[in-house]
Each structure stands twice: as structure tokens, then as C-alpha cells.
Design a protein around this motif. Structure first.
Motif, PDB file in Angstrom:
ATOM      1  N   ARG A  38       0.758   9.737  38.312  1.00  0.00           N
ATOM      2  CA  ARG A  38       1.796  11.217  38.928  1.00  0.00           C
ATOM      3  C   ARG A  38       0.924  11.884  40.039  1.00  0.00           C
ATOM      4  O   ARG A  38      -0.615  11.882  40.023  1.00  0.00           O
ATOM      5  CB  ARG A  38       2.054  11.854  37.846  1.00  0.00           C
ATOM      6  N   VAL A  48      -1.472   8.066  34.193  1.00  0.00           N
ATOM      7  CA  VAL A  48      -0.802   8.726  33.281  1.00  0.00           C
ATOM      8  C   VAL A  48      -1.000   7.684  31.973  1.00  0.00           C
ATOM      9  O   VAL A  48      -1.368   8.029  30.879  1.00  0.00           O
ATOM     10  CB  VAL A  48       0.615   8.998  33.661  1.00  0.00           C
ATOM     11  N   LEU A  64      -2.836  14.247  28.063  1.00  0.00           N
ATOM     12  CA  LEU A  64      -1.381  14.063  27.560  1.00  0.00           C
ATOM     13  C   LEU A  64      -1.114  14.553  26.027  1.00  0.00           C
ATOM     14  O   LEU A  64      -0.058  14.829  25.560  1.00  0.00           O
ATOM     15  CB  LEU A  64      -0.739  12.718  27.745  1.00  0.00           C
ATOM     16  N   ARG A  67       1.914  13.413  23.914  1.00  0.00           N
ATOM     17  CA  ARG A  67       3.237  13.733  24.288  1.00  0.00           C
ATOM     18  C   ARG A  67       4.147  12.459  25.146  1.00  0.00           C
ATOM     19  O   ARG A  67       5.140  12.523  24.925  1.00  0.00           O
ATOM     20  CB  ARG A  67       3.247  14.728  25.063  1.00  0.00           C
ATOM     21  N   PHE A  68       3.313  11.475  25.423  1.00  0.00           N
ATOM     22  CA  PHE A  68       4.134  10.428  26.199  1.00  0.00           C
ATOM     23  C   PHE A  68       3.694   9.334  25.506  1.00  0.00           C
ATOM     24  O   PHE A  68       2.808   8.941  24.761  1.00  0.00           O
ATOM     25  CB  PHE A  68       3.418  10.140  27.823  1.00  0.00           C
ATOM     26  N   MET A  83       8.757  10.668  27.623  1.00  0.00           N
ATOM     27  CA  MET A  83       7.993  11.878  28.038  1.00  0.00           C
ATOM     28  C   MET A  83       8.478  13.003  27.307  1.00  0.00           C
ATOM     29  O   MET A  83       9.816  13.313  27.521  1.00  0.00           O
ATOM     30  CB  MET A  83       8.072  12.311  29.607  1.00  0.00           C
ATOM     31  N   LEU A  86       7.916  18.137  27.416  1.00  0.00           N
ATOM     32  CA  LEU A  86       7.313  18.455  28.679  1.00  0.00           C
ATOM     33  C   LEU A  86       7.163  20.044  29.237  1.00  0.00           C
ATOM     34  O   LEU A  86       7.884  21.000  28.522  1.00  0.00           O
ATOM     35  CB  LEU A  86       8.482  17.926  29.704  1.00  0.00           C
ATOM     36  N   GLU A  89       3.377  21.792  33.868  1.00  0.00           N
ATOM     37  CA  GLU A  89       2.204  21.089  34.355  1.00  0.00           C
ATOM     38  C   GLU A  89       2.569  19.850  34.393  1.00  0.00           C
ATOM     39  O   GLU A  89       1.786  18.844  35.181  1.00  0.00           O
ATOM     40  CB  GLU A  89       0.845  21.306  33.516  1.00  0.00           C
ATOM     41  N   ASP A  90       3.482  19.131  34.040  1.00  0.00           N
ATOM     42  CA  ASP A  90       4.024  17.751  34.095  1.00  0.00           C
ATOM     43  C   ASP A  90       4.861  17.528  35.366  1.00  0.00           C
ATOM     44  O   ASP A  90       5.064  16.337  35.623  1.00  0.00           O
ATOM     45  CB  ASP A  90       4.944  17.238  32.760  1.00  0.00           C
ATOM     46  N   TYR A  94       6.192  10.830  40.157  1.00  0.00           N
ATOM     47  CA  TYR A  94       5.443   9.749  39.409  1.00  0.00           C
ATOM     48  C   TYR A  94       5.954   8.307  39.865  1.00  0.00           C
ATOM     49  O   TYR A  94       6.927   8.245  40.266  1.00  0.00           O
ATOM     50  CB  TYR A  94       6.313  10.030  37.701  1.00  0.00           C
TER      51      TYR A  94
END
Length: 126
Positions: A38, A48, A64, A67-68, A83, A86, A89-90, A94
Motif C-alpha cells: 500500500r 502489508v 498491522l 487487524r488484517f 481488513m 480500519l 492511517e490505513d 493498495y
């Protein structure tokens, strides 16, 4: 010739979820990798997550914090990136990428892609 087709992305509120998908083709051997990178506005592109199809290993960026989740479609050369939680900052573009190789990450080094997708925008905003 390696090729990548990606989909997903869009606008989501903070705390929400999105799923990206990526299908790759052009492999000549049964080991290959597919991953997501990303690029946030004003920042360099960063790794990522990635999936090594040869041994099923997955890798994630430390930032991360779990979270992913990357997973594969067993019937296709396809991966999904789920994901969750969120935040702003995400936000970024991508990119899915692929390469004919065994491991998608060596230590802190992500694989050098042989093909890139066109990129899909993810925006996290209220």
C-alpha cells in the motif's frame, strides 16, 4: 507472463471492514507468491501482507497489529485480504503483486514483484 487482477476497496468509516481480492496468473511452476502493498499519500509504498502458495506461509507488516488476515481460494490462484478495525492511517492505494518464487518475505524484506495490479483506493473516513 505474470498478470494480476485485483478488486475491492472503497470508502469505509473508522472501525469498519473491507475485503480485497487478487487473482494472479501466468505461473509456470507450482510455487509462487501473491501479496499486498500500500501507498499512503506522501509516503513510500510498504508491504502489508503476502501468501506463499508453495508452503502456505503468510506474512504481515508488524504495524498491522493483527487487524488484517490474508487467505487463499483453494480452487484458484487467488488471495483475499480481510481488513478489520480500519483507521485513517490505513487510507491509501493498495496494490496486489505476484512473483514466481517460493517465499514472499525474507526477514524484513518483501519479495520483488514480477507483476503489479493497477491499485485500488481504500479510504477510511467518517
Amino acid at each position: 507472463q505474470l498478470q494480476v487482477v485485483e478488486s475491492g476497496g472503497g470508502l469505509v468509516q473508522p472501525g469498519g471492514s473491507l475485503i480485497l481480492s487478487c487473482e494472479a496468473s501466468g505461473f509456470t511452476r507450482d510455487y509462487y507468491v501473491i501479496g499486498w502493498f500500500r501507498q499512503a499519500p506522501g509516503k513510500e509504498r510498504e508491504g502489508v501482507s503476502c501468501y506463499s502458495f508453495g508452503d502456505g506461509r503468510t506474512h504481515y507488516a508488524d504495524s498491522l497489529k493483527g487487524r488484517f488476515t490474508i487467505s487463499r481460494d483453494n480452487a484458484k490462484n487467488k488471495v483475499y485480504l480481510q481488513m478489520d478495525s480500519l483507521d485513517s492511517e490505513d487510507t491509501g492505494v493498495y496494490y496486489c503483486a505476484t512473483q514466481q518464487m517460493e517465499l514472499c518475505r525474507y526477514g524484513d524484506t518483501w519479495f520483488n514483484a514480477g507483476a503489479w495490479g493497477q491499485g485500488t483506493q481504500v479510504t477510511v473516513s467518517s
